[in-house]
Design a protein around this motif. Structure first.
Motif, short mmCIF file in Angstrom:
data_model
loop_
_atom_site.label_atom_id
_atom_site.label_comp_id
_atom_site.label_asym_id
_atom_site.label_seq_id
_atom_site.Cartn_x
_atom_site.Cartn_y
_atom_site.Cartn_z
N UNK A 211 -61.30 26.01 -11.54
CA UNK A 211 -59.86 25.92 -11.36
C UNK A 211 -59.27 24.65 -11.98
N UNK A 212 -60.00 23.53 -11.87
CA UNK A 212 -59.50 22.27 -12.42
C UNK A 212 -59.34 22.37 -13.94
N UNK A 213 -60.36 22.89 -14.62
CA UNK A 213 -60.31 22.97 -16.08
C UNK A 213 -59.18 23.88 -16.55
N UNK A 214 -59.03 25.03 -15.87
CA UNK A 214 -57.98 25.97 -16.27
C UNK A 214 -56.59 25.34 -16.05
N UNK A 215 -56.38 24.70 -14.89
CA UNK A 215 -55.06 24.12 -14.60
C UNK A 215 -54.74 22.99 -15.59
N UNK A 216 -55.73 22.15 -15.88
CA UNK A 216 -55.48 21.06 -16.86
C UNK A 216 -55.10 21.65 -18.22
N UNK A 217 -55.82 22.70 -18.61
CA UNK A 217 -55.53 23.33 -19.90
C UNK A 217 -54.10 23.87 -19.94
N UNK A 218 -53.69 24.54 -18.87
CA UNK A 218 -52.36 25.12 -18.84
C UNK A 218 -51.28 24.03 -18.79
N UNK A 219 -51.54 22.94 -18.06
CA UNK A 219 -50.58 21.82 -18.00
C UNK A 219 -50.44 21.18 -19.39
N UNK A 220 -51.58 20.98 -20.09
CA UNK A 220 -51.53 20.41 -21.43
C UNK A 220 -50.79 21.33 -22.40
N UNK A 221 -50.97 22.65 -22.21
CA UNK A 221 -50.30 23.62 -23.09
C UNK A 221 -48.79 23.60 -22.88
N UNK A 222 -48.35 23.44 -21.64
CA UNK A 222 -46.93 23.50 -21.32
C UNK A 222 -46.21 22.16 -21.52
N UNK A 223 -46.93 21.05 -21.60
CA UNK A 223 -46.28 19.73 -21.68
C UNK A 223 -45.32 19.63 -22.87
N UNK A 224 -45.69 20.11 -24.08
CA UNK A 224 -44.76 20.01 -25.21
C UNK A 224 -43.49 20.85 -25.02
N UNK A 225 -43.53 21.85 -24.13
CA UNK A 225 -42.38 22.73 -23.95
C UNK A 225 -41.42 22.21 -22.89
N UNK A 226 -41.79 21.11 -22.19
CA UNK A 226 -40.91 20.54 -21.17
C UNK A 226 -39.70 19.88 -21.83
N UNK A 227 -38.58 19.91 -21.13
CA UNK A 227 -37.38 19.25 -21.63
C UNK A 227 -37.55 17.74 -21.59
N UNK A 228 -36.75 17.08 -22.38
CA UNK A 228 -36.87 15.63 -22.49
C UNK A 228 -36.63 14.97 -21.12
N UNK A 229 -37.53 14.07 -20.77
CA UNK A 229 -37.42 13.37 -19.50
C UNK A 229 -38.15 14.06 -18.36
N UNK A 230 -38.69 15.26 -18.59
CA UNK A 230 -39.43 15.97 -17.54
C UNK A 230 -40.92 15.69 -17.73
N UNK A 231 -41.54 15.25 -16.64
CA UNK A 231 -42.98 14.97 -16.66
C UNK A 231 -43.72 16.10 -15.93
N UNK A 232 -44.94 16.39 -16.39
CA UNK A 232 -45.75 17.44 -15.77
C UNK A 232 -47.12 16.87 -15.45
N UNK A 233 -47.59 17.08 -14.22
CA UNK A 233 -48.85 16.51 -13.76
C UNK A 233 -49.73 17.60 -13.13
N UNK A 234 -51.02 17.23 -13.01
CA UNK A 234 -51.97 18.08 -12.30
C UNK A 234 -52.76 17.21 -11.32
N UNK A 235 -52.88 17.69 -10.07
CA UNK A 235 -53.68 16.98 -9.07
C UNK A 235 -54.51 18.00 -8.30
N UNK A 236 -55.73 17.58 -7.86
CA UNK A 236 -56.64 18.54 -7.24
C UNK A 236 -57.52 17.86 -6.20
N UNK A 237 -57.79 18.60 -5.12
CA UNK A 237 -58.76 18.17 -4.11
C UNK A 237 -60.16 18.73 -4.41
#
Length: 590
Positions: free
Chosen positions: A449-475
């Motif tokens: 789950x960690x690898x998949x979520x990181x991959x999806x977050x990295x894929x979506x980061x360039x599509x975020x609007x300016x000033x919007x940050x995207x993070x991933x955190x996991x237990x």
């Protein structure tokens, strides 16, 4: 009148069939009892004749289980009489035949018989491994039946090795078996009673003693072992009664118990005298071939089974007689009642059938209306971006109106966006149709789950609007893995993240993973526009009524809900979060 006659003839036919079946079963039980009687005798020809007759009758009636039991007893007979090569030859024939017939019972009898034969040869290790395999096989392919036969043999082997821990383990396993035979339950309780006495645990011993008494009363399994009665009196301080009951014990057991009794009474001289006598008796015992001992134990077990089956046979015969009489009386009453009941039943049946047809008609009409409504809504949704495409294309193609470069670029941009909207809508319709047409998804991929979520977050980061940050955190740790459908889970995350990116103009988008029981919980949280309270219960609907209008919500969340349902999880909107939107879904971790 003809109908009454038919009912009567049918009842008579059923009664005759019942009687025939009872007689056939009686014949099998008689031959089985004779087989068990002969297994300990030297009359091999007679034993073989009975077994072959029993096998033929079992094949005729389709009794696969008793067929293989009878055949396996032929091998055990040879091993009991120390003809080990012949015993092995018979087992190999059973194995080949069972494999050809793809018979679970045949394969089980092969495992059980090999283990019994190994015990006859004093090969305890091979016997123990064989009985363990037989237990595992029976649990796997016959989960509703008891493996008490094999577990009892394992308990005997453990006791022979003086492995108290293993013996107690097998005794407890016997008691935990489903539908355990009373005779096996009695032997297991006896073993546990010995342990409780040695531990001087009166409370545990009394509870086991009471179970043995209950078993004797309910199932009639012989009598409570004399040594258990003696131990019961000792633990309750009734030493005189215990000494009296010792007369029913074997010489060795009598001397051992009397030593214990006198020790508890404080007469250590007497206790020493009987302990010395016990040691002398044990040291003077002449051991015979262990193969004969095991054979004797096996014969004793079969004799007990024979007695049990004989009692069962008598009970079944008496029950069949009672049922036959009750059936005749009941048939007469039923025939009279059916005539009056039949007419009413037909009327009720017709009423139910009419109601069912009416319900089906209304359902079909509703489905037809929904289909037309869906086509209308999708048509309107497609027409909205098509109108600007058509209008802007005409403007771009006209020669009477000169467009500036920035105007031409803006029109091209609008046409492109409208085309993308149409393409995305069509793609989502196809995707939703794909998932809603399936009843399940193959669980054929191991992913982190960690690898998949990181991959999806990295894929979506360039599509975020300016000033919007995207993070991933996991237990979860990075090596934590689950079995699931990779393509579906990736599509699920993609739709949720696209939804968050689209509606978040500033702030943070957070993807979080944690383990919740036997589920993996994932949340997608944003600080975007949020969802109005009156629309929250409709977020997963394809369409939402707003007054006289119906609005397409977007298919992304509907697709998410379809995927989660196929994967055996659940998804919801967190109504307690008010800084934007938070969608949470759970999927099985195993």
């Amino acid at each position: 009148m003809n109908r009454k006659i038919n009912y009567f003839l049918l009842t008579v036919f059923c009664l005759i069939s019942l009687n025939v079946v009872a007689e056939e079963n009686l014949q099998i039980v008689k031959m089985q009892s004779e087989m068990l009687r002969l297994i300990s005798t030297p009359d091999k020809d007679k034993f073989t004749e009975v077994v072959e007759q029993l096998k033929a009758e079992c094949q005729k009636q389709g009794d696969e289980r008793m067929f293989y039991i009878a055949w396996g007893n032929q091998s055990i007979y040879e091993a009991t009489h120390q003809n080990y090569m012949k015993a092995e030859e018979i087992v190999n024939k059973i194995s080949e035949y069972a494999a050809d017939q793809n018979s679970y019972w045949g394969n089980y009898i092969v495992l059980h018989t090999k283990a019994v034969n190994a015990l006859q040869k004093q090969d305890y290790q091979e016997a123990e491994e064989g009985f363990k395999k037989a237990v595992d096989f029976r649990h796997k392919y016959f989960p509703g039946e008891s493996a008490g036969d094999d577990l009892q043999e394992l308990m005997k082997i453990a006791n022979h090795r003086k492995d108290q821990k293993a013996g107690l383990k097998y005794a407890r396993q016997i008691l935990a078996e489903p539908n355990v035979a009373p005779i096996h339950k009695g032997r297991a309780l006896f073993r546990l009673s010995q342990f409780a006495f040695n531990q001087n645990n009166k409370e545990l011993f009394d509870s086991i003693y009471n179970e043995l008494q209950t078993l004797k009363a309910s199932d009639g399994i012989g009598t409570v072992e004399p040594v258990v009665e003696v131990n019961h009196q000792i633990l309750n301080g009734n030493y005189d009664e215990a000494l009296r009951l010792c007369q029913d014990l074997s010489p060795a057991s009598r001397a051992e118990r009397m030593a214990v009794i006198y020790h508890r009474m404080g007469n250590n001289d007497k206790a020493y005298e009987y302990m010395a006598k016990f040691k002398k008796i044990n040291d003077s015992i002449v051991l015979v071939s262990h193969g004969n001992v095991v054979a004797s134990c096996f014969v004793q077990m079969n004799n007990e089974r024979m007695k049990l089956e004989q009692k069962l046979l008598e009970d079944e015969n008496a029950q069949l007689k009672r049922w036959f009489l009750f059936t005749i009386i009941g048939a007469i009453v039923i025939i009279l009642a059916i005539v009056l009941w039949e007419h009413r039943r037909r009327i009720k049946h017709l009423e139910k059938e009419n109601a069912r047809l009416d319900k089906a008609r209304r359902k079909a009409e509703k489905a037809f209306d929904m289909k037309n409504e869906f086509i209308t809504h999708i048509t309107n949704e497609l027409r909205a971006p098509l109108n600007p495409i058509e209008g802007f294309s005409d403007i771009l193609g006209t020669k009477d109106y000169e467009l500036q470069a920035d105007e031409r670029e803006e029109l091209s941009h609008l046409i492109k966006n409208s085309s993308k909207h149409i393409t995305r809508l069509i793609d989502e319709l196809a995707e939703l149709s794909l998932y809603e047409s399936k009843k399940s998804l193959p669980v054929n991929y191991t992913l982190s789950p960690n690898h998949l979520c990181r991959h999806m977050v990295d894929t979506m980061r360039p599509r975020c609007k300016e000033g919007v940050r995207i993070f991933f955190e996991s237990e979860l740790s990075d090596d934590f893995a689950v079995q699931t459908n990779h393509e579906a889970v990736e599509a699920l995350l993609r739709h949720l993240l696209e939804n968050a990116v689209q509606h978040t103009d500033k702030g943070v988008i957070t993807v979080a993973c944690s383990e919740y029981g036997n589920m993996v919980r994932t949340s997608v949280t944003d600080t975007g526009h949020g969802i109005p309270a009156e629309q929250r219960e409709h977020v997963f609907d394809t369409f939402h009524e707003m007054g006289d209008n119906v609005k397409l919500n977007g298919l992304g969340l509907t697709i998410c809900q379809a995927i989660v349902k196929l994967l055996g999880g659940r998804i919801w909107l967190d109504n307690d979060y008010h800084e934007g939107s938070r969608f949470i879904f759970e999927l099985p971790s195993k």
